[in-house]
Design a protein around this motif. Structure first.
Motif, short mmCIF file in Angstrom:
data_model
loop_
_atom_site.label_atom_id
_atom_site.label_comp_id
_atom_site.label_asym_id
_atom_site.label_seq_id
_atom_site.Cartn_x
_atom_site.Cartn_y
_atom_site.Cartn_z
N UNK A 193 19.54 -9.21 -1.87
CA UNK A 193 19.36 -9.22 -0.41
C UNK A 193 17.98 -8.67 -0.02
N UNK A 194 17.57 -7.63 -0.75
CA UNK A 194 16.27 -7.00 -0.48
C UNK A 194 15.12 -7.98 -0.71
N UNK A 195 15.28 -8.82 -1.73
CA UNK A 195 14.19 -9.72 -2.16
C UNK A 195 14.36 -11.12 -1.59
N UNK A 196 15.23 -11.28 -0.63
CA UNK A 196 15.55 -12.60 -0.09
C UNK A 196 14.44 -13.08 0.86
N UNK A 197 13.32 -13.47 0.28
CA UNK A 197 12.18 -13.92 1.08
C UNK A 197 11.46 -15.01 0.29
N UNK A 198 10.76 -15.92 1.00
CA UNK A 198 10.07 -17.02 0.30
C UNK A 198 8.73 -16.58 -0.25
N UNK A 199 8.74 -15.46 -0.97
CA UNK A 199 7.50 -14.95 -1.57
C UNK A 199 7.75 -14.76 -3.06
N UNK A 200 6.67 -14.81 -3.87
CA UNK A 200 6.84 -14.63 -5.32
C UNK A 200 7.36 -13.23 -5.66
N UNK A 201 8.17 -13.15 -6.70
CA UNK A 201 8.71 -11.86 -7.13
C UNK A 201 7.61 -10.84 -7.41
N UNK A 202 6.51 -11.32 -7.99
CA UNK A 202 5.42 -10.39 -8.33
C UNK A 202 4.90 -9.67 -7.08
N UNK A 249 5.59 -2.12 -1.04
CA UNK A 249 6.26 -0.82 -0.88
C UNK A 249 7.24 -0.82 0.30
N UNK A 250 7.05 -1.76 1.24
CA UNK A 250 7.98 -1.86 2.37
C UNK A 250 9.29 -2.52 1.94
N UNK A 251 9.25 -3.27 0.83
CA UNK A 251 10.44 -3.96 0.33
C UNK A 251 11.20 -3.05 -0.62
N UNK A 252 10.48 -2.52 -1.62
CA UNK A 252 11.09 -1.59 -2.59
C UNK A 252 9.97 -0.64 -3.03
N UNK A 253 10.27 0.64 -3.12
CA UNK A 253 9.21 1.64 -3.27
C UNK A 253 9.04 2.10 -4.71
N UNK A 254 7.79 2.10 -5.19
CA UNK A 254 7.46 2.74 -6.46
C UNK A 254 6.80 1.85 -7.51
N UNK A 255 6.93 0.52 -7.37
CA UNK A 255 6.42 -0.39 -8.40
C UNK A 255 5.03 -0.90 -8.00
N UNK A 256 4.13 -0.97 -8.98
CA UNK A 256 2.79 -1.49 -8.73
C UNK A 256 2.39 -2.53 -9.76
N UNK A 257 1.09 -2.75 -9.87
CA UNK A 257 0.56 -3.86 -10.67
C UNK A 257 0.84 -3.78 -12.15
N UNK A 258 1.00 -2.57 -12.67
CA UNK A 258 1.24 -2.45 -14.11
C UNK A 258 2.71 -2.68 -14.45
N UNK A 259 3.59 -1.91 -13.81
CA UNK A 259 5.00 -1.97 -14.20
C UNK A 259 5.67 -3.25 -13.76
N UNK A 260 5.15 -3.94 -12.76
CA UNK A 260 5.78 -5.19 -12.35
C UNK A 260 5.75 -6.22 -13.47
#
Ligand SMILES: [Zn+2]
Length: 290
Positions: free
Chosen positions: A157-166, A172-183
């Motif tokens: 539900x959080x990621x239910x948008x027409x944008x790439x997962x990456x 950070x407004x969608x889910x907090x804490x992940x950046x370019x390395x860990x994604x």
């Protein structure tokens, strides 16, 4: 590139080392990283560090008994891409042009926000404790990616948008804490294409992604618990297997890891595990080859 695991280990180690310490002085030398004007940094003097914690990629230093009024204060700190919050045993160490904030403790130790590289982006806010939750930086954050990224249906539900997962996972407004390395590590672990749209995730994929978020970030943190002690090193030994490993064999299937280059970041992935064998168009490469 401090992200959730790097900021979390910083908070844990500093919380253990700083709790109860009394502040002698606080200064922001050189390029001023302080984004607030009132109260002044000097309001911290005489205060006692109550706790250090993390929210998203932010560090929060809580200070009690500070100033005349004694109202609790908080330092809200964002390390951005190249900051470190480091605790030194004495104030005599390598205090250099990288220092953005110095907090001297009465026991002689010094806490320093240092920033490496050419960009000056790391920032600090000094707020009343009652202002913290209302501050834009925290008020606009999505739910924490770790320790509990939620049930697969919640993540879907959080990621239910027409944008790439990456892009979604780094927002950070969608889910907090992940950046370019860990994604890159998370999407590889989940066997999902960086360009799959969030809205197209099915239930099984959402479950794989939820598990990958939890295991990847939790695994990194477990690694840091063993590998890191204070002061937090200038160069963090990030246990990455995919990010910045393009051209090397996939640790799972042995295929060559590929990459897509952007102006200020790189997406790395395994074509066999993540994109059904397709090599994604690398604009930088195609421009060079033209
Ligand atoms: Zn692979």
């Amino acid at each position: 590139m401090p992200e959730l695991p790097e900021v979390e280990i910083t908070a844990r180690l500093l919380d253990g080392a700083l709790a109860g310490a009394r502040i002698g002085y606080a200064r922001a030398p050189g390029i001023n990283a302080l984004k607030t004007f009132a109260p002044p940094l000097s309001a911290l003097e005489g205060g006692r560090v109550a706790a250090v914690s993390r929210r998203g990629k932010h560090l929060i230093v809580e200070v009690e008994d500070a100033g005349d009024a004694g109202a609790p204060l908080v330092l809200l700190i964002h390390l951005m891409s190249a900051g470190r919050l480091q605790l030194y045993e004495t104030a005599a160490g390598p205090r250099d042009r990288s220092s953005r904030l110095l907090v001297g403790l009465e026991d002689g130790r010094e806490l320093r926000l240092r920033e490496f590289g050419s960009k000056q982006a790391a920032w600090v806010k000094l707020l009343g404790a009652d202002e913290l939750e209302r501050d834009d930086a925290l008020a606009t954050l999505g739910p924490e990616a770790w320790p509990q990224p939620g049930e697969p249906a919640e993540l879907k539900a959080l990621l239910d948008a027409p944008r790439p997962l990456h892009a979604l996972l780094r927002d950070q407004h969608v889910i907090a804490g992940i950046g370019r390395s860990w994604v890159d590590e998370i999407l590889w672990q989940a066997r999902l294409s960086p360009y799959k749209r969030g809205a197209d995730l099915d239930e099984d994929e959402a479950r794989r992604l939820r598990d990958a978020v939890r295991e990847t970030l939790g695994g990194a943190l477990a690694h840091y618990e063993q590998a890191i002690s204070l002061p937090i090193p200038d160069k963090l030994p990030m246990p990455l297997r995919i990010h910045r490993h393009q051209g090397e064999p996939c640790p799972r299937c042995g295929a060559t890891l590929e990459a897509v280059h952007f102006e200020d970041y790189v997406i790395a992935y395994c074509p066999t595990c993540q994109t059904e064998g397709r090599v994604l168009k690398d604009r930088r490469l195609s421009r060079l080859l033209r």
